[in-house]
Design a protein around this motif. Structure first.
Motif, mmCIF file in Angstrom:
data_model
loop_
_atom_site.group_PDB
_atom_site.id
_atom_site.type_symbol
_atom_site.label_atom_id
_atom_site.label_comp_id
_atom_site.label_asym_id
_atom_site.label_seq_id
_atom_site.Cartn_x
_atom_site.Cartn_y
_atom_site.Cartn_z
ATOM 1 N N LYS A 33 0.860 -1.179 0.000
ATOM 2 C CA LYS A 33 0.000 0.000 0.000
ATOM 3 C C LYS A 33 0.900 1.234 0.000
ATOM 4 C CE LYS A 33 -3.716 -2.225 2.587
ATOM 5 N NZ LYS A 33 -3.159 -3.198 3.556
ATOM 6 N N THR A 86 1.307 5.255 -1.892
ATOM 7 C CA THR A 86 0.864 6.317 -2.797
ATOM 8 C C THR A 86 2.081 7.136 -3.218
ATOM 9 O OG1 THR A 86 -1.213 6.435 -1.601
ATOM 10 C CG2 THR A 86 -0.716 8.263 -3.065
ATOM 11 N N GLY A 146 0.713 3.057 3.159
ATOM 12 C CA GLY A 146 -0.503 2.706 3.879
ATOM 13 C C GLY A 146 -0.226 1.626 4.916
ATOM 14 N N ALA A 188 3.554 4.275 8.209
ATOM 15 C CA ALA A 188 2.197 4.279 7.648
ATOM 16 C C ALA A 188 1.545 5.636 7.832
ATOM 17 C CB ALA A 188 1.366 3.190 8.308
ATOM 18 N N GLY A 189 0.994 6.157 6.741
ATOM 19 C CA GLY A 189 0.210 7.380 6.803
ATOM 20 C C GLY A 189 1.011 8.659 6.889
#
Ligand SMILES: [Cu+2]
Length: 148
Positions: free
Chosen positions: A24, A26, A51, A91-92
């Motif tokens: 995951k 981006t 992600g 993550a994030g």
């Protein structure tokens, strides 16, 4: 009609298996610097938002003999650049690869990178279980970073 449905089902199955194994991640604001003939190196930059916890450990592209994950930093008064083992992507949390910081170094370019074209770039990442996963990107060649 029946043929179309079968093709659709196959596409769905292919996508589902891809989605399972793909990390995951981006990729935003990607760009690579154009080069002049004879210039052997360039840099690629982007903002990566994972992600799931990932570590960017490598890169490759058919336009260059070698691609490495690099960092630029001040060492006293001297700006130094070199390879890093990996860039942690929590993550994030967006992590920026930009001039003067982390970047993908493209070395032994086979041909000049022309503004207005795109280069394929494969990012190699390690996920939390230690498995290596790859993500394909298409990076625009541009003298300017893309507008955020
Ligand atoms: Cu570099």
């Amino acid at each position: 009609m029946k043929k179309t449905w079968i093709a659709g089902a196959l596409l769905c199955a292919a996508f589902a298996s891809f989605a399972q194994s793909a990390p995951k991640l981006t990729i935003a604001h990607a760009w690579a610097r154009p080069t002049v003939p004879g210039q052997p190196t360039s840099g690629a930059y982007m903002t990566l938002t994972a992600g799931e916890p990932l570590v960017l450990v490598g890169a490759s592209t058919p336009v260059a003999g070698m691609a490495e994950v690099h960092q630029m930093k001040m060492d006293g008064d001297v700006m130094r650049m070199g390879g890093v083992d990996g860039i942690a992507l929590p993550a994030g949390q967006p992590v920026e690869l930009k001039p003067g910081g982390y970047h993908i170094m493209l070395m032994h370019l086979h041909a000049p990178l022309k503004a207005g074209t795109n280069i394929p770039l494969t990012l190699t990442l390690k996920n939390a279980s230690g498995a290596q996963v790859q993500v394909q990107a298409s990076v625009p060649v541009s003298a300017q970073p893309p507008a955020h």
